[in-house]
Design a protein around this motif. Structure first.
Motif, short mmCIF file in Angstrom:
data_model
loop_
_atom_site.label_atom_id
_atom_site.label_comp_id
_atom_site.label_asym_id
_atom_site.label_seq_id
_atom_site.Cartn_x
_atom_site.Cartn_y
_atom_site.Cartn_z
N MET A 1 0.83 -1.20 0.00
CA MET A 1 0.00 0.00 0.00
C MET A 1 0.88 1.26 0.00
N GLN A 2 0.47 2.22 -0.80
CA GLN A 2 1.23 3.46 -0.93
C GLN A 2 0.94 4.41 0.24
N LEU A 3 -0.32 4.51 0.61
CA LEU A 3 -0.72 5.46 1.64
C LEU A 3 -1.13 4.73 2.91
N SER A 4 -0.66 5.23 4.04
CA SER A 4 -1.06 4.61 5.31
C SER A 4 -2.47 5.09 5.67
N ASP A 5 -3.08 4.38 6.59
CA ASP A 5 -4.41 4.80 7.07
C ASP A 5 -4.34 6.22 7.62
N HIS A 6 -3.22 6.48 8.28
CA HIS A 6 -3.03 7.79 8.88
C HIS A 6 -3.06 8.89 7.83
N SER A 7 -2.42 8.65 6.68
CA SER A 7 -2.41 9.63 5.60
C SER A 7 -3.78 9.74 4.95
N LEU A 8 -4.39 8.58 4.72
CA LEU A 8 -5.67 8.55 4.01
C LEU A 8 -6.75 9.33 4.77
N ARG A 9 -6.69 9.22 6.11
CA ARG A 9 -7.69 9.91 6.93
C ARG A 9 -7.61 11.42 6.74
N GLN A 10 -6.43 11.91 6.40
CA GLN A 10 -6.26 13.37 6.28
C GLN A 10 -6.69 13.89 4.92
N ILE A 11 -6.79 12.99 3.94
CA ILE A 11 -7.09 13.44 2.58
C ILE A 11 -8.59 13.57 2.38
N ASP A 12 -9.05 14.76 2.12
CA ASP A 12 -10.46 14.98 1.81
C ASP A 12 -10.56 15.95 0.63
N GLU A 13 -11.77 16.29 0.24
CA GLU A 13 -11.95 17.15 -0.93
C GLU A 13 -11.27 18.51 -0.74
N ALA B 1 9.35 12.09 2.17
CA ALA B 1 8.52 12.92 1.28
C ALA B 1 7.09 12.92 1.78
N CYS B 2 6.36 13.94 1.46
CA CYS B 2 4.97 14.06 1.87
C CYS B 2 4.13 13.00 1.17
N ALA B 3 3.34 12.26 1.94
CA ALA B 3 2.50 11.23 1.35
C ALA B 3 1.36 11.84 0.57
N GLY B 4 1.01 13.09 0.85
CA GLY B 4 -0.08 13.76 0.15
C GLY B 4 0.38 14.37 -1.16
N GLY C 1 9.39 17.02 -0.98
CA GLY C 1 10.37 16.52 -0.03
C GLY C 1 10.18 17.13 1.35
N LEU C 2 10.54 16.33 2.39
CA LEU C 2 10.36 16.82 3.76
C LEU C 2 11.69 16.96 4.49
N ALA C 3 12.80 16.92 3.71
CA ALA C 3 14.13 16.91 4.32
C ALA C 3 14.33 18.07 5.29
N GLY C 4 13.85 19.24 4.93
CA GLY C 4 14.10 20.41 5.75
C GLY C 4 13.16 20.55 6.94
N SER D 1 5.99 14.44 10.19
CA SER D 1 6.33 15.80 9.77
C SER D 1 5.14 16.45 9.09
N VAL D 2 4.99 17.75 9.35
CA VAL D 2 3.89 18.49 8.72
C VAL D 2 4.45 19.18 7.47
N CYS D 3 3.79 18.93 6.36
CA CYS D 3 4.20 19.52 5.07
C CYS D 3 3.57 20.91 4.94
N GLU D 4 4.09 21.68 3.97
CA GLU D 4 3.48 23.01 3.71
C GLU D 4 2.03 22.87 3.27
N CYS D 5 1.71 21.71 2.66
CA CYS D 5 0.32 21.47 2.22
C CYS D 5 -0.56 21.02 3.39
N VAL D 6 -0.06 21.05 4.57
CA VAL D 6 -0.68 20.66 5.86
C VAL D 6 -0.87 19.16 6.09
N HIS D 7 -0.50 18.35 5.09
CA HIS D 7 -0.62 16.91 5.29
C HIS D 7 0.45 16.44 6.29
#
Ligand SMILES: [Zn+2]
Length: 512
Positions: A1-13, A138-141, A145-148, A181-187
């Motif tokens: 699976m590419q996306l974890s449950d944790h990531s999937l829960r955050q993805i909405d419209e 890297a951001c799952a959403g 990259g999340l290196a910084g 890690s929190v991405c700039e896209c908030v994911h």
């Protein structure tokens, strides 16, 4: 699976609205892959289940279709003298990383929980030798990259390992911390350990027992023939670590599952060999009747199976075998075209007759013993002489005379005498095939020696408990003895194999 449950829960419209074109495309392809995988799992029945072909026992071609119903939840390959295995969960460390200040000594406790007693988590170890931080790359959403980005630990576990340090070995306790890690896209993306399955066994995840310690446990169990309880005692008394027998059992099962794909490689090496030794010995498995431990051994490969004593296993394994097979007189091998017979077996039977009180039996027995001595001497001399010389012609008259003796003894009132005469007549070609090529072996010692180690283990452990346990036993035995036969310590290979598979990397082929 590419996306974890944790990531999937955050993805909405609302989240999708905010993403740019490229990020959206990258996320869509992940979602598509996951959807397809989920759909496939949904459509899975016992008929099209994901069992690999290697899961199918070679002597039982129907097994895969009804494997779904056969699979059972009981612990595999539990040695009978073990105390009841603790639950699987006990093997894992509490998800919350315990602060170092609260560390308490690893108390020795009895294996198994008293019924009704409250459950409790594993106490934190007295010391931590290393801290390993796992950070999402890297951001799952959106995929950037999340290196910084600064990370925050959200879970962790302790791993106890047995590792090389300088010129010696030592116990190392590693605290694994997993960050989000929190991405700039908030994911919010979380680093997670690899989890997979092999041969119906879960591999990877939060493993208390490191690859080096797991490999040591396999050595203690299979090479030094210790029960789970003894391994537990050994690790406590000599390494100062206390591990539940349940966790030991899990580590052994995981190691066996990890090497399961090697079976194909071993089978191929057996099938392509020029000379193969085979032998079999009774093997007890709880609830199963008349099982045998079979060994197939070449100059560089050893393969074990636990199976019934019929022809099916030999048929399926050696259907197109073009080499020469050395075996005892067991009929399962009789259909093979190019065979050798072990002279040690015949010699033992002849010795029995020579010791008998029946004069005719005694005479026949002594005759076979004399024949064996002359044959061995001729073969040894021929090995030293110019190559390519066949002894057939030289021995023609002697064999003709002996054949008439066997025919005369067939039907003799002394049962053992009759049986040995018939054995010679029935298997004549295989018994004297060595006269065509003196470099073929005279005995099946190779196979018998290989089985001897496991026969002693059988006496200690009383065999295996489940079909899966028997399969795991044979797999580990095959890998250990193949490595040893190739001049490599198996433990290093096993350690690397476990390390790689726990990271989701492919298994390396066995050392050559
Ligand atoms: Zn992002």
């Amino acid at each position: 699976m590419q996306l974890s449950d944790h990531s999937l829960r955050q993805i909405d419209e609302a989240y999708l609205e905010r993403l740019g074109d490229e990020a959206l495309r990258s996320l869509s392809s992940k979602l598509l892959l996951d959807l397809k995988e989920a759909r496939e799992r949904l459509n899975q029945t016992s008929r099209n289940s994901s069992l690999p072909p290697s899961r199918e026992a070679p002597w039982d071609k129907t097994r895969a279709s009804d494997a779904e119903t056969e699979r059972d939840e009981t612990p595999e390959e539990t040695v009978a003298e073990d105390t009841p295995a603790e639950t699987a969960r006990d093997a894992e460390v509490e998800a919350e990383p315990a602060p170092a200040a609260e560390a308490q000594p690893m108390a020795r406790k009895r294996a198994g929980k008293v019924a009704g007693a409250p459950g409790y988590g594993r106490p934190a170890p007295t010391r931590v030798d290393a801290v390993e931080i796992h950070r999402p790359k890297a951001c799952a959403g959106c995929g950037s990259g999340l290196a910084g980005q600064a990370g925050q630990a959200y879970t962790g576990y302790y791993e106890v390992d047995w590792v090389r340090e300088g010129s010696g070995w030592t116990v190392r306790i590693t605290k694994h911390l997993f960050e989000e890690s929190v991405c700039e896209c908030v994911h919010v993306t979380r680093a997670e350990p690899f989890r997979g399955t092999e041969d119906d066994v879960e591999i990877g995840g939060f493993r208390l027992i490191g690859a080096g310690l797991a490999s040591l446990m396999v050595a203690l169990s299979k090479r030094y023939r210790m029960s789970r309880a003894r391994i537990q005692e050994f690790l406590h008394d000599w390494l100062g670590v206390w591990i539940s027998t349940g966790a030991i059992h899990e580590a052994l099962a995981e190691a066996a599952a990890i090497v399961a794909p090697l079976e194909q490689e071993l089978v191929q090496a057996i099938q392509q060999s020029d000379l193969l030794h085979a032998d079999e010995t009774p093997w007890p498995e709880q609830g199963a009747s008349s099982l045998w431990l079979w060994v197939f051994i070449t100059s560089h490969t050893v393969l074990y199976y636990i199976s019934h004593r019929g022809q099916e296993l030999v048929r399926n394994l050696l259907e197109d075998y073009a080499g020469v097979l050395m075996s005892d007189g067991w009929q399962a091998y009789r259909w093979l075209g190019r065979r050798l017979r072990c002279w040690a077996h015949l010699k033992r039977k002849a010795q029995g007759l020579a010791d008998s009180l029946n004069p005719a039996a005694q005479g026949f027995g002594l005759e076979v013993l004399a024949l064996w001595d002359d044959l061995r001497e001729a073969v040894q001399k021929s090995r030293e002489g110019p190559p390519g010389v066949s002894l057939r012609h030289e021995w023609e008259e002697r064999l003709l005379a002996f054949r008439s003796r066997c025919e005369a003894m067939r039907g003799h009132s002394h049962a053992k005498t009759h049986e040995l005469a018939v054995e010679f007549l029935n298997d004549w070609e295989a018994i004297f095939a060595v006269l065509s090529d003196p470099f073929w072996p005279l005995t099946n010692n190779e196979a018998e020696r290989a089985l001897r180690h496991w026969v002693i283990l059988r006496l200690i452990s009383h065999g295996t408990r489940t079909p899966n346990g028997s399969r795991h036993f044979a797999l580990l035995a095959s890998v250990i003895d193949t490595c040893r036969r190739r001049g490599h310590p198996p433990w290093e290979y096993l350690q690397t194999a476990i390390t790689r598979r726990r990271q989701g990397l492919a298994l390396l082929p066995l050392p050559v």
